[in-house]
Design an enzyme around this catalytic site. Sequence first.
Site, mmCIF file in Angstrom:
data_model
loop_
_atom_site.group_PDB
_atom_site.id
_atom_site.type_symbol
_atom_site.label_atom_id
_atom_site.label_comp_id
_atom_site.label_asym_id
_atom_site.label_seq_id
_atom_site.Cartn_x
_atom_site.Cartn_y
_atom_site.Cartn_z
ATOM 1 C CG LEU A 182 2.084 -4.754 15.149
ATOM 2 C CD1 LEU A 182 3.542 -4.925 14.764
ATOM 3 C CD2 LEU A 182 1.833 -3.318 15.556
ATOM 4 C CE LYS B 140 10.738 -4.275 6.802
ATOM 5 N NZ LYS B 140 9.848 -4.133 7.951
ATOM 6 C CG ASN C 222 7.202 -16.039 19.634
ATOM 7 O OD1 ASN C 222 6.266 -15.578 18.981
ATOM 8 N ND2 ASN C 222 8.185 -16.719 19.086
ATOM 9 N NE ARG C 223 3.706 -20.534 16.384
ATOM 10 C CZ ARG C 223 3.325 -20.455 15.129
ATOM 11 N NH1 ARG C 223 2.083 -20.757 14.792
ATOM 12 N NH2 ARG C 223 4.161 -20.060 14.189
ATOM 13 C CB THR C 224 8.974 -20.482 18.880
ATOM 14 O OG1 THR C 224 8.070 -20.903 17.851
ATOM 15 C CG2 THR C 224 10.183 -21.383 18.916
ATOM 16 C CG ASP D 145 9.122 -1.182 10.596
ATOM 17 O OD1 ASP D 145 8.361 -0.523 9.857
ATOM 18 O OD2 ASP D 145 9.758 -2.174 10.197
ATOM 19 C CG LEU E 244 -1.892 -1.177 1.321
ATOM 20 C CD1 LEU E 244 -2.611 -1.188 2.654
ATOM 21 C CD2 LEU E 244 -2.904 -1.110 0.188
ATOM 22 C CE1 TYR F 178 -0.421 -3.346 7.438
ATOM 23 C CE2 TYR F 178 -2.230 -3.160 5.880
ATOM 24 C CZ TYR F 178 -0.909 -3.409 6.150
ATOM 25 O OH TYR F 178 -0.073 -3.761 5.120
ATOM 26 N N GLY G 103 10.234 -10.117 13.220
ATOM 27 C CA GLY G 103 10.842 -8.850 12.819
ATOM 28 C C GLY G 103 10.129 -7.626 13.389
HETATM 29 P P1 ATR Z 1 6.894 -10.095 11.265
HETATM 30 O O1 ATR Z 1 8.032 -9.531 10.481
HETATM 31 O O2 ATR Z 1 5.551 -9.607 10.820
HETATM 32 O O3 ATR Z 1 7.101 -9.934 12.731
HETATM 33 P P2 ATR Z 1 7.733 -12.848 11.410
HETATM 34 O O4 ATR Z 1 9.150 -12.376 11.606
HETATM 35 O O5 ATR Z 1 7.481 -13.976 10.479
HETATM 36 O O6 ATR Z 1 6.823 -11.654 10.915
HETATM 37 O O7 ATR Z 1 7.113 -13.204 12.866
HETATM 38 C C1 ATR Z 1 5.845 -13.692 13.030
HETATM 39 C C2 ATR Z 1 5.555 -13.867 14.525
HETATM 40 O O8 ATR Z 1 4.193 -14.274 14.676
HETATM 41 C C3 ATR Z 1 6.399 -14.919 15.205
HETATM 42 O O9 ATR Z 1 6.646 -14.529 16.527
HETATM 43 C C4 ATR Z 1 5.488 -16.152 15.169
HETATM 44 O O10 ATR Z 1 5.683 -17.094 16.211
HETATM 45 P P3 ATR Z 1 6.806 -18.259 16.080
HETATM 46 O O11 ATR Z 1 8.115 -17.615 16.390
HETATM 47 O O12 ATR Z 1 6.394 -19.276 17.071
HETATM 48 O O13 ATR Z 1 6.727 -18.759 14.648
HETATM 49 C C5 ATR Z 1 4.130 -15.506 15.385
HETATM 50 N N1 ATR Z 1 3.021 -16.310 14.849
HETATM 51 C C6 ATR Z 1 2.748 -16.585 13.560
HETATM 52 N N2 ATR Z 1 1.616 -17.330 13.447
HETATM 53 C C7 ATR Z 1 1.167 -17.546 14.718
HETATM 54 C C8 ATR Z 1 0.060 -18.233 15.286
HETATM 55 N N3 ATR Z 1 -0.837 -18.876 14.512
HETATM 56 N N4 ATR Z 1 -0.079 -18.215 16.631
HETATM 57 C C9 ATR Z 1 0.822 -17.595 17.418
HETATM 58 N N5 ATR Z 1 1.898 -16.917 16.945
HETATM 59 C C10 ATR Z 1 2.073 -16.881 15.620
#
Ligand code: ATR
Length: 294
Positions: free
Chosen positions: A233, A75, A159-161, A111, A25, A235, A138
């Site tokens: 985040l 980036k 975080n999930r991980t 950002d 966009l 949108y 990121g």
């Molecule tokens: P961005 O640049 O938008 O931050 P990214 O670097 O790919 O994108 O990061 C995505 C984030 O969203 C990560 O923290 C990811 O969690 P993991 O590190 O466990 O992969 C999180 N994420 C993505 N899908 C998710 C989901 N369905 N539930 C929970 N967390 C999710």
Amino acid sequence: MDLSQIDLMKKELVGLFGYPVEHSLSPVMHNAAFSKLDLDYLYLPFEVDPDNLKAAVEGIKGLGLQGVNLTIPHKKAVIPYLDEVSREAELIGAVNTIKNESGKLVGYNTDGRGFVRSLAEENFELHNKNALIIGAGGAARAIAFQFGLEGVHELYITNRTLEKAKNLVCDIEEKLELKNVQALSFKTKNLKEIITEIDLLVDTTPVGMYPNFEVEPVIDPSLIHQNMVVSDLVYNPVKTSLLRTANKKGAKIVSGLGMLVHQGAIAFELWTEKKAPIKLMSEVIKDEIENNKN
Ligand code: ATR
């Protein structure tokens, strides 16, 4: 982009390097802003294959572009090709804006600052507040470092991980010499107590993004309370399932649209040295989101 509307004799070129770029966009937002301020600039999307990034960056100098934005996957990879990198970009380890300063390419990351500006626009000042960030990718990284720089009181990253949240926390502790940053697992036992003290919750994950907007938020809705500001985040849609839930709970909400607009506005200001027309940029983006749904 409607080329018939564009004066192709415009002199100052800026743009976006990404792979892909077609859904961005940014071109429409920046071109509308240039037009509003009657600036002789044109913003173009460039699809840059990762293998050609070095040549494309050299092209900024060769073609005399005023600067570019960078998006996925460039980036981080762009950093070795720049002449200088701002402190924020160096800390975050990613550049989303380059300014061509008379042949010297300087990398910035707008950002985190863009997000903080979007909060300030809603009268939320971060200093001495407690914040919880969901995600450790990121976007979370840019925001977390900026929160550290802004003097946040307690910063939690979940975080999930979990390992990725821990790594981000270590990096912030080390580079900013902070001790008030903690990683939390989704299953942390005292999560409820911690969240009671949270002033700001930011979801940086893609959960809830169009077209999968009818999903449950990552965070348990029962943890959201009316004394917190909640931001997502994502949108598109502007009001995500998390923000709708927060609304119902009486919490104040801040859409991710603000970050998109303000990170762009800071880039605009770096290139043109003029104040960006925020309101117009925000309206243009909202219209685009609406139109793209059809
Ligand atoms: P961005 O640049 O938008 O931050 P990214 O670097 O790919 O994108 O990061 C995505 C984030 O969203 C990560 O923290 C990811 O969690 P993991 O590190 O466990 O992969 C999180 N994420 C993505 N899908 C998710 C989901 N369905 N539930 C929970 N967390 C999710």
